[in-house]
Write a protein that holds these residues in place. Sequence first.
Motif, PDB file in Angstrom:
ATOM      1  N   GLU A 210     -22.853  64.919   1.037  1.00 59.62           N
ATOM      2  CA  GLU A 210     -23.323  66.373   1.115  1.00 59.62           C
ATOM      3  C   GLU A 210     -24.821  66.274   0.982  1.00 59.62           C
ATOM      4  OE1 GLU A 210     -21.837  70.359   0.265  1.00 59.62           O
ATOM      5  OE2 GLU A 210     -22.764  69.787  -1.540  1.00 59.62           O
ATOM      6  N   LEU A 211     -25.697  66.512   1.702  1.00 59.66           N
ATOM      7  CA  LEU A 211     -27.243  66.625   1.838  1.00 59.66           C
ATOM      8  C   LEU A 211     -27.525  67.906   1.649  1.00 59.66           C
ATOM      9  CD1 LEU A 211     -27.440  63.833   4.466  1.00 59.66           C
ATOM     10  CD2 LEU A 211     -27.501  63.523   2.026  1.00 59.66           C
ATOM     11  N   LYS A 212     -28.670  68.015   1.003  1.00 59.27           N
ATOM     12  CA  LYS A 212     -29.347  69.701   0.819  1.00 59.27           C
ATOM     13  C   LYS A 212     -30.651  69.626   0.773  1.00 59.27           C
ATOM     14  CE  LYS A 212     -28.842  70.211  -4.073  1.00 59.27           C
ATOM     15  NZ  LYS A 212     -28.287  71.038  -5.158  1.00 59.27           N
ATOM     16  N   THR A 213     -31.187  70.831   1.498  1.00 59.73           N
ATOM     17  CA  THR A 213     -32.801  71.018   1.350  1.00 59.73           C
ATOM     18  C   THR A 213     -32.731  72.406   1.299  1.00 59.73           C
ATOM     19  OG1 THR A 213     -32.744  70.895   3.758  1.00 59.73           O
ATOM     20  CG2 THR A 213     -33.584  69.007   2.491  1.00 59.73           C
ATOM     21  N   PHE A 214     -33.998  72.826   0.667  1.00 55.28           N
ATOM     22  CA  PHE A 214     -34.265  74.434   0.748  1.00 55.28           C
ATOM     23  C   PHE A 214     -35.297  74.784   1.881  1.00 55.28           C
ATOM     24  CE2 PHE A 214     -32.582  73.077  -3.178  1.00 55.28           C
ATOM     25  CZ  PHE A 214     -32.014  74.040  -3.786  1.00 55.28           C
ATOM     26  N   TYR A 215     -35.004  76.054   2.289  1.00 57.69           N
ATOM     27  CA  TYR A 215     -35.796  76.695   3.380  1.00 57.69           C
ATOM     28  C   TYR A 215     -36.288  77.956   3.159  1.00 57.69           C
ATOM     29  CZ  TYR A 215     -34.393  72.281   5.876  1.00 57.69           C
ATOM     30  OH  TYR A 215     -34.251  71.298   6.261  1.00 57.69           O
ATOM     31  N   LYS A 216     -37.276  78.649   3.515  1.00 55.00           N
ATOM     32  CA  LYS A 216     -37.661  79.884   3.303  1.00 55.00           C
ATOM     33  C   LYS A 216     -37.446  80.669   4.673  1.00 55.00           C
ATOM     34  CE  LYS A 216     -41.462  80.978   0.894  1.00 55.00           C
ATOM     35  NZ  LYS A 216     -41.278  81.637  -0.202  1.00 55.00           N
TER      36      LYS A 216
ATOM     37  N   LYS B 195     -26.851  72.890   3.309  1.00 57.37           N
ATOM     38  CA  LYS B 195     -26.075  71.581   3.053  1.00 57.37           C
ATOM     39  C   LYS B 195     -25.513  71.244   4.361  1.00 57.37           C
ATOM     40  CE  LYS B 195     -24.982  73.040  -1.631  1.00 57.37           C
ATOM     41  NZ  LYS B 195     -23.878  73.213  -2.695  1.00 57.37           N
ATOM     42  N   SER B 196     -25.471  69.842   4.615  1.00 55.89           N
ATOM     43  CA  SER B 196     -24.769  69.115   5.762  1.00 55.89           C
ATOM     44  C   SER B 196     -23.810  68.112   5.203  1.00 55.89           C
ATOM     45  CB  SER B 196     -25.622  69.039   7.034  1.00 55.89           C
ATOM     46  OG  SER B 196     -26.521  67.903   6.591  1.00 55.89           O
ATOM     47  N   LEU B 197     -22.965  67.676   6.023  1.00 50.42           N
ATOM     48  CA  LEU B 197     -22.117  66.611   5.943  1.00 50.42           C
ATOM     49  C   LEU B 197     -21.341  66.311   7.280  1.00 50.42           C
ATOM     50  CD1 LEU B 197     -19.117  67.583   5.054  1.00 50.42           C
ATOM     51  CD2 LEU B 197     -20.087  68.081   3.061  1.00 50.42           C
ATOM     52  N   LEU B 198     -21.101  65.129   7.413  1.00 48.14           N
ATOM     53  CA  LEU B 198     -20.144  64.632   8.553  1.00 48.14           C
ATOM     54  C   LEU B 198     -18.830  64.571   8.130  1.00 48.14           C
ATOM     55  CD1 LEU B 198     -20.027  63.317  11.159  1.00 48.14           C
ATOM     56  CD2 LEU B 198     -20.391  61.166  10.315  1.00 48.14           C
ATOM     57  N   ILE B 199     -18.237  65.556   8.786  1.00 46.73           N
ATOM     58  CA  ILE B 199     -16.604  65.732   8.377  1.00 46.73           C
ATOM     59  C   ILE B 199     -15.810  64.827   9.129  1.00 46.73           C
ATOM     60  CG2 ILE B 199     -14.714  67.370   8.579  1.00 46.73           C
ATOM     61  CD1 ILE B 199     -16.327  68.495   6.517  1.00 46.73           C
TER      62      ILE B 199
ATOM     63  N   SER C 260     -20.453  55.471  10.150  1.00 49.11           N
ATOM     64  CA  SER C 260     -19.360  55.542   9.245  1.00 49.11           C
ATOM     65  C   SER C 260     -19.665  55.474   7.771  1.00 49.11           C
ATOM     66  CB  SER C 260     -18.509  54.102   9.371  1.00 49.11           C
ATOM     67  OG  SER C 260     -17.988  53.905  10.538  1.00 49.11           O
ATOM     68  N   PRO C 261     -20.462  54.998   7.158  1.00 52.72           N
ATOM     69  CA  PRO C 261     -20.857  55.375   5.663  1.00 52.72           C
ATOM     70  C   PRO C 261     -21.172  56.741   5.415  1.00 52.72           C
ATOM     71  CG  PRO C 261     -21.994  53.304   6.336  1.00 52.72           C
ATOM     72  CD  PRO C 261     -21.291  54.378   7.693  1.00 52.72           C
ATOM     73  N   LEU C 262     -21.445  57.396   6.193  1.00 52.78           N
ATOM     74  CA  LEU C 262     -22.157  58.804   6.002  1.00 52.78           C
ATOM     75  C   LEU C 262     -20.728  59.833   6.232  1.00 52.78           C
ATOM     76  CD1 LEU C 262     -25.268  58.837   8.418  1.00 52.78           C
ATOM     77  CD2 LEU C 262     -24.952  58.304   5.862  1.00 52.78           C
ATOM     78  N   GLU C 263     -19.864  59.379   6.626  1.00 52.23           N
ATOM     79  CA  GLU C 263     -18.505  60.193   6.900  1.00 52.23           C
ATOM     80  C   GLU C 263     -17.854  60.663   5.611  1.00 52.23           C
ATOM     81  OE1 GLU C 263     -14.501  60.455   9.669  1.00 52.23           O
ATOM     82  OE2 GLU C 263     -15.253  58.619   9.107  1.00 52.23           O
ATOM     83  N   GLU C 264     -17.525  61.906   5.524  1.00 50.49           N
ATOM     84  CA  GLU C 264     -16.850  62.311   4.302  1.00 50.49           C
ATOM     85  C   GLU C 264     -15.364  62.367   4.132  1.00 50.49           C
ATOM     86  OE1 GLU C 264     -16.657  63.302   0.632  1.00 50.49           O
ATOM     87  OE2 GLU C 264     -18.497  63.625   1.157  1.00 50.49           O
ATOM     88  N   THR C 265     -15.031  61.240   4.056  1.00 53.08           N
ATOM     89  CA  THR C 265     -13.584  60.919   4.188  1.00 53.08           C
ATOM     90  C   THR C 265     -12.547  61.771   3.091  1.00 53.08           C
ATOM     91  OG1 THR C 265     -13.634  58.946   2.749  1.00 53.08           O
ATOM     92  CG2 THR C 265     -14.007  58.778   5.270  1.00 53.08           C
ATOM     93  N   THR C 266     -13.151  62.124   2.037  1.00 54.51           N
ATOM     94  CA  THR C 266     -12.391  63.261   1.159  1.00 54.51           C
ATOM     95  C   THR C 266     -11.940  64.312   1.664  1.00 54.51           C
ATOM     96  OG1 THR C 266     -14.375  64.091   0.157  1.00 54.51           O
ATOM     97  CG2 THR C 266     -13.384  62.070  -0.824  1.00 54.51           C
ATOM     98  N   LEU C 267     -12.488  64.652   2.780  1.00 54.68           N
ATOM     99  CA  LEU C 267     -12.119  65.978   3.477  1.00 54.68           C
ATOM    100  C   LEU C 267     -11.341  65.851   4.829  1.00 54.68           C
ATOM    101  CD1 LEU C 267     -15.480  68.114   3.280  1.00 54.68           C
ATOM    102  CD2 LEU C 267     -13.381  68.308   1.954  1.00 54.68           C
ATOM    103  N   HIS C 268     -10.770  64.565   5.179  1.00 54.91           N
ATOM    104  CA  HIS C 268     -10.051  64.458   6.136  1.00 54.91           C
ATOM    105  C   HIS C 268      -8.606  65.176   6.232  1.00 54.91           C
ATOM    106  CE1 HIS C 268     -11.766  60.393   7.756  1.00 54.91           C
ATOM    107  NE2 HIS C 268     -12.537  61.497   7.877  1.00 54.91           N
ATOM    108  N   HIS C 269      -8.216  65.706   5.198  1.00 55.42           N
ATOM    109  CA  HIS C 269      -7.072  66.390   4.897  1.00 55.42           C
ATOM    110  C   HIS C 269      -7.489  68.041   5.544  1.00 55.42           C
ATOM    111  CE1 HIS C 269      -9.212  67.540   1.141  1.00 55.42           C
ATOM    112  NE2 HIS C 269      -8.368  68.519   1.167  1.00 55.42           N
ATOM    113  N   VAL C 270      -8.540  68.297   5.354  1.00 58.68           N
ATOM    114  CA  VAL C 270      -8.903  69.707   5.905  1.00 58.68           C
ATOM    115  C   VAL C 270      -8.854  69.885   7.462  1.00 58.68           C
ATOM    116  CG1 VAL C 270     -10.796  71.405   6.000  1.00 58.68           C
ATOM    117  CG2 VAL C 270     -10.497  69.847   3.905  1.00 58.68           C
ATOM    118  N   LYS C 271      -8.017  70.818   7.736  1.00 59.96           N
ATOM    119  CA  LYS C 271      -7.662  70.876   9.262  1.00 59.96           C
ATOM    120  C   LYS C 271      -8.211  71.729  10.155  1.00 59.96           C
ATOM    121  CE  LYS C 271      -4.421  67.601   8.849  1.00 59.96           C
ATOM    122  NZ  LYS C 271      -4.938  66.625   8.894  1.00 59.96           N
ATOM    123  N   SER C 272      -9.004  72.724   9.395  1.00 60.14           N
ATOM    124  CA  SER C 272      -9.720  73.929   9.914  1.00 60.14           C
ATOM    125  C   SER C 272     -10.996  74.219   9.283  1.00 60.14           C
ATOM    126  CB  SER C 272      -8.704  75.016  10.524  1.00 60.14           C
ATOM    127  OG  SER C 272      -8.459  75.622   9.260  1.00 60.14           O
TER     128      SER C 272
END
Length: 155
Positions: free
Chosen positions: A2-8, A77-81, A132-144
């Motif tokens: 998970e990556l994050k930045t702040f915006y106004k 925040k963003s991540l590759l699901i 591939s290294p960016l994929e958040e594999t811990t969330l593969h179980h999340v279906k929706s």
Amino acid sequence: MELKTFYKIRFSDCDSFKHLHNSGYLDYMLNAREDHLNDFHNINMTDLYEKGSGWMVNRHEITYLAPALYNENVCIKSLLIKLADDSLIVEMSMWNEQENQLKALLWTKFIHIKLQTGKRSNHPDWFIKLASPLEETTLHHVKSHTERLAMLVKR
């Protein structure tokens, strides 16, 4: 990861009630994802285009939970699901500055396009190795999107 930045939140992106326009959430989150890839992984979209790869949005699924207001600092925040042969599912979320109030959750499905043909195609091997290294594999179980939303709201 998970990556994050702040915006106004900017005046020109808001309605007369000082709320960020619904389409503005998409703009802020997509721009944040591009920034995240460049700033944290040195992945520049121009370089990917020069290699002949592009991505188009196939589907957005977004839930709005709280308004983002003019001049407010928000955390995006963003991540590759999911990395698939010819597509990506990317999660983007907007939070308040303290990161304890979820304002919106977005899942976007991107389709890989081979720029030489303008047609959908599988990701090239070099991209699979990059992503591939960016994929958040811990969330593969999340279906929706709805299931993931429930997870985030409960935290």
